[in-house]
Write a protein that holds these residues in place. Structure first.
Motif, PDB file in Angstrom:
ATOM      1  N   THR A  56       0.811  -1.099   0.109  1.00  0.00           N
ATOM      2  CA  THR A  56      -0.044  -0.107   0.019  1.00  0.00           C
ATOM      3  C   THR A  56       0.860   1.190  -0.058  1.00  0.00           C
ATOM      4  O   THR A  56       0.428   2.283  -0.900  1.00  0.00           O
ATOM      5  CB  THR A  56      -0.986   0.020   1.023  1.00  0.00           C
ATOM      6  N   VAL A  74      -3.871  -2.683   4.714  1.00  0.00           N
ATOM      7  CA  VAL A  74      -4.301  -1.933   3.334  1.00  0.00           C
ATOM      8  C   VAL A  74      -5.309  -0.929   4.040  1.00  0.00           C
ATOM      9  O   VAL A  74      -5.057   0.368   3.326  1.00  0.00           O
ATOM     10  CB  VAL A  74      -5.117  -2.683   2.129  1.00  0.00           C
ATOM     11  N   ARG A  78      -4.131   3.283   4.105  1.00  0.00           N
ATOM     12  CA  ARG A  78      -4.905   4.264   3.482  1.00  0.00           C
ATOM     13  C   ARG A  78      -5.821   5.308   4.217  1.00  0.00           C
ATOM     14  O   ARG A  78      -6.445   6.043   3.747  1.00  0.00           O
ATOM     15  CB  ARG A  78      -6.032   3.447   2.641  1.00  0.00           C
ATOM     16  N   VAL A 113     -10.421   1.561  -2.600  1.00  0.00           N
ATOM     17  CA  VAL A 113      -9.958   0.180  -2.040  1.00  0.00           C
ATOM     18  C   VAL A 113     -11.336  -0.393  -2.395  1.00  0.00           C
ATOM     19  O   VAL A 113     -12.389  -0.226  -2.444  1.00  0.00           O
ATOM     20  CB  VAL A 113      -9.582  -0.026  -0.338  1.00  0.00           C
TER      21      VAL A 113
END
Length: 658
Positions: A56, A74, A78, A113
């Motif tokens: 990521t 992830v 983010r 995502v």
């Protein structure tokens, strides 16, 4: 474990540590809550965090990532608000699925995502579609998609890698090889030394990376991603790692030898990197404790927000309204001259005019480019629109349907031609589990039209003759269209392409070159959910669609004494129930004719609806007529017996005389 941080500043090293530590602390808290019964299930990624975090961090914020169960890193990397993640896991309204799905079964366009579904494999093909959109639009972006070593046994894996390689799509296929698919060891999953070895079979570059070394993951994936942005191509990356807890907590780890657990325990990605930072003086104990205290407070505060949120109050209207994306139908009326054309020409005209109207529309299918498709519907399209938008596909229905979903996620439209409707069975999973459910689950529409050349009567046998609409009319989230005339085919296909929801568009190939009609030359649309009353009478209501409409008309032409309403449904989902009830209440008799085999077809549901809502108006039982409950035979006489033409005539007369 060695960490090469020569080209990384101390600040970046600390940022990497913070990103690595955060999901670990969240997981440790979730395991406590699981034991307390405050969350229902947990798929632990402890021991694998370096992969999620490193990948990521190596990608840009606008580049899509498609994670799996164990990729909490992830979401945290983010910077998705923790209270929303916690609410998602508790089934609260402020989660990403309004309580309709669990764990990481969701996506968010805001953070780029796209979460998984339990069937695992479709994620890989969806990433192809997102990467295809990037390539078509010259965005110079990569897409990263995750799977476990067990998922590489699924056909979707092989189809997705093949498509990505043939089309040279900028996808990083990130395989987390943690040794076990639930309890099944790798030697029972595949018979090669490394999953990365499979890249050779697809003409694909591949790498093996130590998945527990955060610096190696971040540095090597960053390098690969930079190269792929400059030179678009797929790359297969196998991350060697280990899952320190059960597949999910209830399954435990008794099947893993203790010595193996001990070996991998020494390779813990968080502990090893933390020790390195202390040894090199980048961080000290006090700073580490301060970071942990900061995260602990953030976790506690956000958990409190999620716990204090009221439980969802079920609302039937809200649930039903969220199955499809609601749109305002844009009615384009025709003001042009008409010309008499065949059904096949009407479909071709719609596709051509839609390609002109929608610059973001891509058509995909087997042999549809230079060859023009087996029915020549897209002949000349490559010259008109180019090979980027008119794409021959490998023979892999599942991956192409998944790629169509990926195109939709990336803001594009697609039409996929199934060479024959029968072949949809090879892509059934993404249709009923991904396209159909995405909007209901997390508000992501599937702007996909699946063209379905179908139907018997042409001596094509069991595998090229099915009319399988009932497989899909019972699946909430899919629209099903089935025109009988060229005028309807063109107008309804235009509407289908405009609609952001998934549409299965059935085209009876027996009508392609046998039915002609005057059709406007210019672009127009017709609404879904509006049946056509093509004959009017007082004695009986005949309800049908597709080629069967013409069979009903042929029978009436032989029995001019029968005064019947003939309703051509045109769309099966949505269904024009009002038109059916209005006619039946007028005539008092109803017969439903379908080409599909009788049991379990849409005629059964229409019959039940009439019986439930028009019972007091009926003068006779509702009749259903369909094909025999057998596969479709090849021999002409057997096929004639299979189809319901003769049986319909007998049943109609019997019902009139009841």
């Amino acid at each position: 474990m060695e960490f090469n941080t020569e080209f990384l500043s101390p600040n970046l090293q600390i940022e990497i540590y913070r990103a690595l530590l955060k999901p670990r602390l969240i997981e440790e808290k979730m395991l406590v809550l699981l034991r307390q019964g405050k969350i229902s299930k947990w798929f632990s990624g402890i021991g694998q965090e370096a992969i999620s975090v490193g990948v990521t961090m190596a990608l840009g914020a606008e580049e899509y990532i498609l994670p799996m169960h164990r990729n909490l890193g992830v979401f945290t990397t983010r910077n998705i608000p923790l209270h929303r993640l916690f609410a998602q896991w508790q089934g609260k309204e402020s989660g990403f699925t309004k309580g309709r799905d669990r764990s990481f079964h969701f996506g968010t366009q805001e953070y780029k995502v796209v979460g998984m579904i339990s069937h695992l494999g479709p994620q890989l093909g969806v990433s192809d579609g997102i990467a295809l959109a990037s390539k078509i639009n010259n965005k110079n972006q990569v897409t990263a998609v995750f799977s476990g070593e067990g998922g590489t046994s699924e056909g979707d894996f092989h189809e997705a890698l093949n498509v990505a390689s043939v089309w040279q799509l900028p996808v990083l296929f990130c395989i987390e090889n943690n040794g076990y698919g639930l309890s099944t060891p790798t030697n029972e999953q595949y018979n090669c030394q490394h999953i990365a070895d499979r890249g050779m079979g697809y003409g694909m570059e591949s790498h093996i990376i130590d998945g527990n070394n955060i610096i190696e993951v971040y540095s090597k994936v960053s390098e690969i991603a930079r190269s792929v942005r400059e030179n678009p191509r797929p790359v297969l990356i196998e991350f060697k790692t280990f899952r320190m807890r059960g597949h999910e907590e209830a399954s435990g780890t008794k099947y893993v030898p203790q010595e193996l657990m001990d070996v991998w325990g020494e390779k813990d990605p968080v502990e090893n990197y933390e020790r390195f930072l202390k040894e090199t003086g980048v961080l000290n104990d006090g700073q580490i404790e301060a970071i942990k205290a900061e995260f602990t407070k953030e976790i506690t505060d956000n958990l409190q927000i999620a716990f204090e949120e009221e439980d969802i109050t079920p609302n039937e209207i809200n649930e039903l309204n969220d199955v499809f994306q609601v749109i305002d139908f844009e009615h384009f009326k025709s003001n042009s001259e008409v010309e008499e054309i065949r059904f096949v020409d009407a479909v071709s005209d719609s596709l051509k005019q839609s390609m002109q109207r929608h610059e973001n529309l891509v058509i995909m299918g087997q042999d549809i480019a230079e060859y023009g498709g087996v029915f020549k519907i897209t002949e000349g399209f490559v010259e008109a629109f180019g090979k980027e938008r008119v794409r021959n596909t490998p023979i892999c229905e599942s991956a192409i349907i998944e790629a169509a979903m990926g195109l939709s996620i990336a803001g594009m439209k697609s039409v996929v031609e199934l060479q024959f409707a029968d072949f949809i069975s090879s892509g059934f999973n993404p249709v009923v589990n991904y396209l159909a459910k995405s909007f209901y689950r997390w508000g992501q529409h599937a702007d996909v039209v699946l063209r379905m050349p179908c139907g018997a009567g042409v001596g094509a046998g069991p595998f090229h003759s099915q009319t399988n609409e009932a497989w899909f009319t019972k699946t909430p989230g899919l629209k099903v269209v089935y025109p009988a005339f060229p005028y309807d085919a063109k107008g309804l296909l235009n509407t289908a392409i405009n609609d952001p929801n998934p549409v299965l568009f059935f085209e009876h190939k027996g009508l392609y070159r046998t039915i002609k009609q005057e059709v406007p030359i210019d672009y127009y649309t017709l609404p879904f959910g509006k049946a056509s009353l093509i004959r009017s009478g007082e004695e009986i209501t005949i309800i049908s669609y597709g080629a069967a409409v013409h069979w009903a008309l042929e029978v009436l032409d032989r029995h001019y004494e029968i005064k019947a309403d003939v309703i051509d449904l045109r769309t099966l989902q949505p269904l024009d129930i009002e038109a059916i009830y209005t006619s039946v209440k007028k005539t008092g008799r109803a017969i439903i004719l379908q080409e599909e085999s009788l049991f379990g077809g849409i005629a059964s549901d229409i019959s039940a609806l009439i019986s439930e809502h028009c019972f007091e108006h009926l003068d006779a039982p509702v009749k259903r007529v369909g094909s025999l409950d057998t596969p479709i035979p090849f021999n002409k006489r057997l096929e004639e017996q299979y189809l319901p033409k003769v049986r319909f005539e007998d049943a109609l007369i019997e019902l009139i005389n009841y």
